[in-house]
Design an enzyme around this catalytic site. Structure first.
Site, PDB file in Angstrom:
ATOM      1  N   ASP A 188      -4.790  27.213  81.575  1.00 27.02           N
ATOM      2  CA  ASP A 188      -3.841  27.992  82.359  1.00 27.02           C
ATOM      3  C   ASP A 188      -3.170  29.068  81.514  1.00 27.02           C
ATOM      4  O   ASP A 188      -3.296  29.094  80.280  1.00 27.02           O
ATOM      5  CB  ASP A 188      -2.765  27.076  82.959  1.00 27.02           C
ATOM      6  N   TYR A 247      -6.383  17.198  73.672  1.00 28.47           N
ATOM      7  CA  TYR A 247      -5.220  18.063  73.893  1.00 28.47           C
ATOM      8  C   TYR A 247      -4.042  17.595  73.047  1.00 28.47           C
ATOM      9  O   TYR A 247      -3.886  16.404  72.763  1.00 28.47           O
ATOM     10  CB  TYR A 247      -4.802  18.052  75.366  1.00 28.47           C
TER      11      TYR A 247
END
Length: 450
Positions: A188, A247
């Site tokens: 994003d 992540y």
């Protein structure tokens, strides 16, 4: 006689046939909007009065010195800092480019294709490109008209390596000369990446890996950096061949605007201390026990008083770690932790993810420019796949549950919630970074947090 009948008919009440109501598209929409009620999810556990609302969670997450985290990721992208500096000698090197050749040979054998005498679609050359980019400089990965995206920049730089046939097709369609890049996972706007993986193929035989590296590095220096480029098997796909994604989320523990005020009030504690974790668990422990929950009766006056009580403004990092640790080794549906997903993907296997590693710890953010260190919480998540905005929602929800003093299985219980309002709004994208994408079996030694 006829005159009398006419007078009788005139005296009778006139009954008109009522027409059925006519519904138009606009009237139905307006009626649905007027009846739609927005309400928070009704949690039934004993900590529901200590739990932040969506607005409170949003304000808590965003009232942080995020610019410090953004600057740290920017320096990491440019190679001036490393994630290893966050964790010292306890972390391991997560670089796996030395396994590219091994992956290439395996995929070729699986497809039954020899590396010699290739023809047809197998004659084209596929390159694996490992990228590092600063999320704050782009509007996300996916190419979109009028936006500055990583994919748009990469594909534009790859245009000079497109073969003649492809170039002619683009020219006939009045399209710009650009390459086509497939990616392991879209990020994003605001999300950084240290080892994002994409691929590009061409029928040209004269393209060299270092030429691709130079072309991408020259487009946006300081914002995008090529980690490596290598030729791989045609069977390689950055998304479908991936076995896990890694992540890291960095969350500042200090309020950037009210830091002095908070420190004076004593709200900033040693978040990772075991004593604080036990203290916060004990504060809600009495209400959380099954015996007290079953026997407790809360009147309307008591409920109003609890709702108006001051909610906690701090949380324990070790409690967040305990909440996340419950997710490891389980295949669960994370539909309530996803956002912007289609209705068709809300149930069944498309929402199921398997977590290999889910941990949180406290550390300090190195800031060599001004010599100050900022206390941060690092959340490390490794799973076979992630849904849209899932990491950010998971981090925000774990922080909210830890502050409310929820039990260790709070996140597991939220899997069975009836709607997504049960989870918190997504945390800011500034703290999220795609560390790595793996194409071999997961090895826990590559994790940053033990």
């Amino acid at each position: 006689m006829l005159k009398t009948s006419l007078q009788t008919l005139k005296s009778l009440p006139i009954v008109t046939k009522q027409q059925p109501p006519r519904f138009t598209k606009n009237s139905v929409v307006m009626e649905a909007q007027s009846e739609k009620v927005y309400a928070y999810y009704n949690h039934t556990d004993s900590c529901k009065f200590s739990r932040w609302t969506a607005r409170e969670s949003f304000e808590f997450m965003y009232a942080r010195p995020w610019q410090e985290v953004v600057d740290f990721y920017s320096k990491s992208v440019n190679g001036r800092l490393s994630l290893l500096e966050l964790f010292g000698t306890q972390a391991h090197d997560v670089h796996v480019d030395d396994k590219i050749e091994e992956v290439s040979n395996e995929t070729a054998l699986l497809e039954g294709v020899s590396n010699v005498d290739k023809s047809g679609r197998w004659a084209r050359v596929t390159f694996k490109i490992v990228l590092s980019y600063h999320g704050g400089s782009f509007d996300g990965w996916q190419k979109q008209p009028g936006l500055n995206t990583v994919q748009g920049l990469v594909e534009k730089s790859l245009g000079i390596f497109v073969d003649e046939k492809k170039a002619q097709q683009l020219k006939e369609k009045s399209k710009p000369l650009e390459g086509c890049a497939s990616v392991a996972g879209r990020t994003d706007k605001g999300v950084s990446a240290l080892q994002q993986v994409c691929s590009f193929y061409t029928w040209r035989k004269d393209v060299k890996p270092h030429e691709i590296e130079d072309a991408i590095n020259d487009v946006a220096p300081g914002k995008v950096r090529v980690v490596s480029v290598s030729e791989v098997s045609r069977a390689f796909h950055p998304n479908f061949s991936a076995k896990w994604r890694h992540y890291l989320y960095i969350f500042p523990l200090n309020d950037g605007e009210n830091r002095e005020e908070i420190e004076g009030e004593g709200d900033i504690e040693n978040f990772s201390s075991h004593e604080n974790c036990e203290k916060q668990r004990n504060e809600c422990g009495e209400l959380a026990s099954e015996e007290n929950v079953e026997n407790s009766i809360i009147s309307d006056e008591d409920e109003d008083e609890l709702e108006g009580a001051k909610k906690p403004r701090s949380f324990s990092v070790c409690r967040v770690n305990q909440l996340l640790h419950q997710l490891e080794g389980k295949l669960l549906s994370y539909k309530n932790f996803a956002r912007d997903t289609k209705a068709l993907r809300n149930v069944g296997p498309p929402t199921e993810c398997y977590f290999y590693h889910a941990r949180a710890t406290e550390t300090s953010l190195p800031c060599p420019d001004h010599g100050k260190e900022i206390k941060v919480m690092c959340v490390e998540l490794v799973a076979n796949r992630f849904l849209r905005k899932m990491v950010r929602v998971l981090v925000a929800t774990a922080v909210r549950e830890a502050a409310a003093g929820a039990q260790e299985d709070a996140l597991l219980k939220l899997m069975d919630a009836t709607c997504r309002r049960a989870t918190a709004p997504p945390a800011p994208p500034d703290g999220l970074c795609l560390v790595n994408v793996g194409y071999t079996e997961f090895d826990r030694r590559n994790c940053l947090i033990p």
